[in-house]
Design an enzyme around this catalytic site. Structure first.
Site, PDB file in Angstrom:
ATOM      1  N   ASP A 118     107.311  58.801 -79.938  1.00  8.55           N
ATOM      2  CA  ASP A 118     106.436  58.609 -81.072  1.00  8.55           C
ATOM      3  C   ASP A 118     106.871  57.300 -81.729  1.00  8.55           C
ATOM      4  O   ASP A 118     107.955  56.785 -81.432  1.00  8.55           O
ATOM      5  CB  ASP A 118     106.571  59.787 -82.045  1.00  8.55           C
ATOM      6  N   ASP A 177     105.837  55.892 -85.596  1.00  9.53           N
ATOM      7  CA  ASP A 177     106.171  56.010 -87.011  1.00  9.53           C
ATOM      8  C   ASP A 177     107.207  57.105 -87.222  1.00  9.53           C
ATOM      9  O   ASP A 177     106.994  58.254 -86.845  1.00  9.53           O
ATOM     10  CB  ASP A 177     104.917  56.340 -87.836  1.00  9.53           C
TER      11      ASP A 177
END
Length: 333
Positions: A15, A17
């Site tokens: 991922d 953020d």
């Protein structure tokens, strides 16, 4: 047995953020960790629910932060949503876009016509995060959906991480439409749906991928749905208290303070555990944490208690080190 956790996997899916960066600032240690994986020849991919940037823009952002990335390594919910709509609709169909310019560009590149008003009679509405999305955009979407347009959401993240703490995400805006319409979207494309992770694995033919994320309700649940192992890092949205309360479908295979956990032995990050070096739980007179060691190891031990029916948030310290660890985990003031 693998010496390092990462050695057991043929692809690491990150991922972004809360894992690699916060908005546009690299998280401490992330550049060095990804650099080490590059030097070791580990295949990498990046899967993000953020629909405000295109894959090429994400790759450029990563490269600018010191994390060399190729467009083909990036899978975004904007691109995946546009691809789904292209499969569902005839070429040239009108799609009302609620979101950023990146989502409009993906829709256009998929052979569809992005529009902004319900009176243009779109066949579908696609809704993704955009910092400029406002009431007028949601109103047009509501009218179009009531008029029969399909409703596709790129993701339903309630919040997104920032240096100032969690801020409203696309899921909060989807919730506003859900309230107004009295129904859910017809399709949610991004995490926790497994398609982003499955797409990343298919691109390189990976058989044993590892998902690395900071959110239990998207990254980790998405990995569980995809049948993939996962590592939760405590640098983004989900914290220790969230992990202790996680339902089975949101429980990671491993937990670490940051991406350095990729280079630990698997047993040093596995969760839950009944015993761990340095710490112990004393059940006499109520659960008490005793010993000394890394706070994340104490957390792994507390997960063993919480996930077997105990209350990991009500543990009392039995030493000054235990008090410090519980404070560091946010489990004691």
């Amino acid at each position: 047995m693998s010496e390092r956790l990462v050695d057991a996997y043929d692809l690491v899916i990150f991922d972004l953020d809360g894992v690699i960066y916060l908005i546009d600032r690299p998280i401490a240690g992330a550049v060095e960790a990804v650099g080490e994986l590059h030097r070791a020849g580990v295949p990498l991919a990046y899967a993000t629910n953020n629909a405000s940037r295109r894959s090429s823009e994400v790759a450029n952002l990563l490269t600018g932060l010191g994390v060399p990335a190729d467009t083909a390594e990036v899978v975004t919910s904007a691109g995946a949503s546009a691809a789904v709509l292209a499969q569902r609709l005839p070429a040239g169909s009108r799609v009302l876009v609620v979101g950023a310019d990146a989502l409009r560009a993906e829709v256009r590149d998929a052979g569809l016509e992005p529009v902004e008003r319900a009176e243009e009679r779109p066949a579908a509405v696609v809704q993704g995060y955009g910092p400029q999305v406002g009431w007028a955009d949601l109103a047009e979407a509501a009218v179009a959906i009531r008029g029969g347009a399909q409703w596709v959401a790129t993701n339903t993240d309630r919040t997104l991480p920032s240096p100032r703490g969690p801020l409203p995400g696309n899921g909060s805006l989807v919730a506003a439409l859900r309230t107004a319409l009295g129904r859910d979207p017809d399709l949610v494309v991004g995490k926790p749906q497994p398609e982003l992770f499955a797409t990343a694995a298919r691109r390189v033919g990976a058989k044993r991928p590892l998902v690395v994320g900071d959110r239990l309700d998207t990254d980790i649940e998405g990995a569980v749905r995809a049948g993939m192992d996962s590592l939760l890092v405590l640098t983004g949205v989900s914290g220790p208290a969230d992990l202790l309360a996680a339902p089975p479908e949101q429980r990671p295979t491993y937990v670490a303070g940051d991406l350095g956990g990729l280079f630990d032995a698997p047993a040093a990050a596995a969760v839950p555990v009944d015993q761990v070096d340095g710490w112990r739980l004393d059940d006499s007179g109520g659960p008490r944490l005793a010993g000394d060691g890394a706070s994340v190891d104490a957390l792994r031990l507390l997960c063993g208690l919480a996930w077997s029916g105990g209350d990991g948030t009500k543990v009392e310290p039995d030493s000054s080190a235990a008090r410090d660890a519980l404070h560091a985990l946010g489990l004691r003031t």
